[in-house]
Design a protein around this motif. Structure first.
Motif, short mmCIF file in Angstrom:
data_model
loop_
_atom_site.label_atom_id
_atom_site.label_comp_id
_atom_site.label_asym_id
_atom_site.label_seq_id
_atom_site.Cartn_x
_atom_site.Cartn_y
_atom_site.Cartn_z
N TYR A 37 0.82 -1.20 0.00
CA TYR A 37 0.00 0.00 0.00
C TYR A 37 0.87 1.27 0.00
CZ TYR A 37 -4.33 2.51 0.36
OH TYR A 37 -5.42 3.32 0.08
N ALA A 38 2.01 1.20 0.67
CA ALA A 38 2.93 2.35 0.65
C ALA A 38 3.41 2.63 -0.78
CB ALA A 38 4.13 2.09 1.58
N ARG A 39 3.63 1.55 -1.55
CA ARG A 39 4.02 1.74 -2.96
C ARG A 39 2.90 2.45 -3.72
NH1 ARG A 39 7.05 -3.90 -4.86
NH2 ARG A 39 8.60 -3.95 -3.17
N TRP A 40 1.65 2.08 -3.43
CA TRP A 40 0.51 2.74 -4.08
C TRP A 40 0.43 4.22 -3.69
CZ3 TRP A 40 -2.81 3.28 -7.70
CH2 TRP A 40 -4.03 3.93 -7.51
N GLN A 41 0.64 4.52 -2.41
CA GLN A 41 0.62 5.92 -1.98
C GLN A 41 1.70 6.72 -2.70
OE1 GLN A 41 0.98 4.87 2.16
NE2 GLN A 41 -1.10 5.55 2.63
N ARG A 42 2.89 6.14 -2.83
CA ARG A 42 3.97 6.85 -3.53
C ARG A 42 3.64 7.01 -5.01
NH1 ARG A 42 7.11 3.70 0.09
NH2 ARG A 42 7.55 2.11 -1.51
N LYS A 43 2.97 6.03 -5.59
CA LYS A 43 2.57 6.14 -7.00
C LYS A 43 1.62 7.31 -7.20
CE LYS A 43 0.54 3.42 -10.79
NZ LYS A 43 0.04 2.08 -11.21
N PHE B 64 2.16 10.73 -2.90
CA PHE B 64 2.35 11.00 -1.48
C PHE B 64 3.79 10.70 -1.08
CE2 PHE B 64 -1.92 11.91 -0.34
CZ PHE B 64 -2.74 11.12 -1.13
N GLN B 65 4.26 11.39 -0.04
CA GLN B 65 5.62 11.23 0.43
C GLN B 65 5.66 11.23 1.95
OE1 GLN B 65 7.90 14.41 -1.32
NE2 GLN B 65 7.62 13.67 -3.40
N GLY B 66 6.77 10.78 2.51
CA GLY B 66 6.97 10.86 3.95
C GLY B 66 5.90 10.12 4.72
N ALA B 67 5.37 10.78 5.77
CA ALA B 67 4.37 10.17 6.63
C ALA B 67 3.07 9.89 5.89
CB ALA B 67 4.09 11.07 7.83
N ASP B 68 2.85 10.56 4.77
CA ASP B 68 1.65 10.32 3.99
C ASP B 68 1.75 9.06 3.15
OD1 ASP B 68 1.31 13.87 3.43
OD2 ASP B 68 0.31 12.59 4.92
N ALA B 69 2.93 8.44 3.13
CA ALA B 69 3.12 7.19 2.39
C ALA B 69 3.61 6.11 3.36
CB ALA B 69 4.11 7.38 1.25
#
Length: 305
Positions: A273-279, A282-287
């Motif tokens: 899911y962190a990979r999806w957030q970065r895609k 989103f960065q930092g705490a948002d990912a």
């Protein structure tokens, strides 16, 4: 005619269309709602700033000036294609315009261009455009000589497409300030018919059809799983929703699974899911890999009941 997007839905719609978004501090609460209506929204107006330099232009559009307080738009589109969000709600960007143009945008029944405008801010027949349009200021001197880089034109296209897509509008809901007010000449340096053609082509081919819950109620009944809340994604959670989410992450090329996704929340789910957030940008705490409403609604997890 649509209800304005929430801040989260606005950001998610832009990022889902591939827009590089920068959120300026305070933009989510920055508006002129105390001065008049915001919504229903009917379209997007494109402007040029008559300024140069990203930092100075963003600050101008955020703060405004004595005669016209900010925000002066919802987003500032820089030369490099980055979109800096400066306002959420009513903004001082459109001013008065022609009701015939507004009606043509709502009905989306005009030809190459909307009808000629004969109104402006303060004229007897003008209608309040600040209530009805999202506004984007594009950094350009507006002299007809300052170039429009491909990255900037691409960002204008993507921003306009994102809002048309999420609201179910056609490209005819995108107009220039010069098409709204007979006092204005922006944007100068490209034509709005050419931009509408670009938006129409992207809408027709676009692989992303994003419908946040703020726009369509009962998301589950439309085939997507409603956001269950961040607390749902914790050690010990065992649900078909987790499996459905994992399959969507795999489909999006964000898999960190050594085996296929399953119903129990694991570190592999969080890493994926962190990979999806970065895609999404989103960065930092948002990912951090914990689903939030914005990224969840963009993922479009199939409804599991």
């Amino acid at each position: 005619m649509s209800t304005p997007l929430t801040a989260d839905a606005f950001v998610a719609a832009l990022r889902a269309e591939g827009v590089n978004v920068v959120e300026v501090d305070g933009w989510r609460e920055h508006n002129r709602n105390q001065k008049g209506a915001w919504g229903p929204v009917n379209g997007v107006i494109v402007h040029h700033t008559v300024s140069s330099g990203t930092d100075a232009s963003v600050r101008l559009c955020y703060d405004g000036y004595a005669e016209l307080p900010g925000p002066l738009c919802h987003g500032v589109i820089a030369k490099d294609g980055t979109v800096h969000l400066v306002g959420n709600g009513r903004a001082n960007h459109a001013g008065g315009g022609d009701p015939a143009v507004l009606n043509a945008v709502i009905s989306e029944d005009y030809g190459d261009r909307p009808p000629a405008t004969h109104e402006h801010e303060g004229s007897a027949g003008a209608v309040d455009g600040n209530a009805h349009f999202y506004g984007f200021e594009c950094i350009n001197l507006g002299d007809g000589a300052d170039p429009w880089p491909d990255a900037q034109l691409d960002a204008i296209e993507r921003v306009a497409t994102a809002l048309c897509r999420v609201h179910g509008w056609s490209a005819k809901s995108v107009i220039g300030h010069l098409e709204w007010s007979d006092w204005k000449n922006d944007p100068r340096g490209f034509t709005m018919p050419s931009m509408r053609s670009r938006v129409a082509a992207r809408l027709a081919s676009g692989p992303t059809v994003y419908r946040p819950a703020s726009v369509h109620d009962a998301m589950g009944s439309r085939g997507y799983q409603p956001f269950p809340g961040a607390g749902f994604f914790a050690e010990g959670t065992d649900s078909a929703v987790i499996t459905a989410m994992g399959r969507r992450l795999v489909a999006e090329g964000c898999s960190a699974y050594s085996e296929g996704p399953g119903p129990r929340w694991t570190g592999a789910d969080r890493d994926s899911y962190a990979r999806w957030q970065r895609k999404l940008g989103f960065q930092g705490a948002d990912a951090d890999g914990v689903p939030g409403r914005t990224s969840w609604e963009a993922l479009k997890v199939p409804y599991t009941g």
